[in-house]
Scaffold this motif. Structure first.
Motif: not given
Length: 205
Positions: A51-52, A57-62, A67-74, A98-101
Motif C-alpha cells: 500500500e505504501l 500511484m507515484d512510484i518514486e514517492l512510494g 524503503t523507510k518503512f522497511i528500514e524501521e522494521i530492520l 515493491i522496489a526499495i533503494r
C-alpha cells in the motif's frame, strides 16, 4: 454498527490501508515493533508495504516510503534473537512487486549471506520480486570473491537451474582445481550441465 468479513483477506486489506495511514502520520517504534513481532499481523504488514509503495500511484514517492518503512522494521531487535522475525518479514515483503533503494537491498544481502542461515529466504528473493536481479547479481559477485565459502557454494547449487548461475558455475568448474569442485559438490545434488548444447546430469561427487 459492526462489520464482519466473510474472507479474512478483505479484513487484512482494510487493516493495511489503516496501518499505512497511521504509519505515515507517525507511528511510535514501540507500536511498530508489536506488529512486526506478532505473526498474526504478518500478512497485514506485507500488504501495508504494498500500500505504501502504491501511494498516490507515484512510484518514486512510494519507493521512498516503503524503503523507510522497511528500514524501521530492520532496526527492530527480536526479543527472541534466533527467530529474527523482522528480517524474515522483510524478506517476504521483497518477494512482491515493491522496489526499495539499492543500498538497502545490499544491506539485506549482507544480513542474509553473512549470517549464513537464510538460504531458503535468499533463494526466494532471487526467484521472486521486483529486485530479484540485484539479489542474484550480488550473490554471484560474492560467490566469485569467496569460492571456498561452503554456504555460498550450497546456495549457488540450490539455484543452479537459473541460467546466469549455471554459466558462472560452469566457468568456475573449468577454471578451478579439484578442491573447489569438492566444495561445490559438498552435498548430494544433481547439477545440470549443458556442453555443446546437450543436457546431461552430473551426480555430486
Amino acid at each position: 454498527g459492526q462489520f464482519s468479513f466473510i474472507h479474512l483477506t478483505f479484513q487484512e486489506y482494510f487493516a493495511a490501508i489503516r496501518m499505512a495511514s497511521k504509519w505515515q502520520m507517525g507511528m511510535e517504534q514501540g507500536e511498530l515493533e508489536e506488529y512486526v513481532l506478532d505473526p498474526y499481523w504478518s500478512e497485514v504488514m506485507i500488504l501495508t508495504a504494498e500500500e505504501l509503495y502504491m501511494t498516490g500511484m507515484d512510484i518514486e514517492l512510494g519507493s521512498k516510503l516503503v524503503t523507510k518503512f522497511i528500514e524501521e522494521i530492520l532496526a527492530i531487535k527480536d526479543s527472541i534473537e534466533i527467530r529474527d522475525r523482522p528480517f524474515l518479514l522483510v524478506s517476504r515483503m521483497l518477494q512482491g512487486d515493491i522496489a526499495i533503494r539499492s543500498d538497502v537491498v545490499s544491506h539485506i544481502v549482507d544480513m542474509a549471506l553473512e549470517g549464513k542461515k537464510y538460504s531458503h529466504q535468499y533463494e526466494q528473493l532471487v526467484r521472486k520480486g521486483a529486485q530479484r536481479a540485484q539479489f542474484l547479481d550480488e550473490l554471484i559477485q560474492r560467490y566469485i570473491r569467496n569460492k571456498d565459502d561452503l554456504f555460498l557454494n550450497e546456495l549457488m547449487m540450490e539455484i543452479s537451474d537459473i541460467p546466469q548461475v549455471q554459466s558462472v558455475l560452469m566457468i568456475q568448474l573449468k577454471e578451478d582445481g579439484l578442491e573447489h569442485q569438492r566444495n561445490l559438490f559438498s552435498y548430494n545434488v544433481v547439477f545440470p550441465v549443458q556442453p555443446h548444447g546437450v543436457m546431461h546430469h552430473h551426480q555430486a561427487y
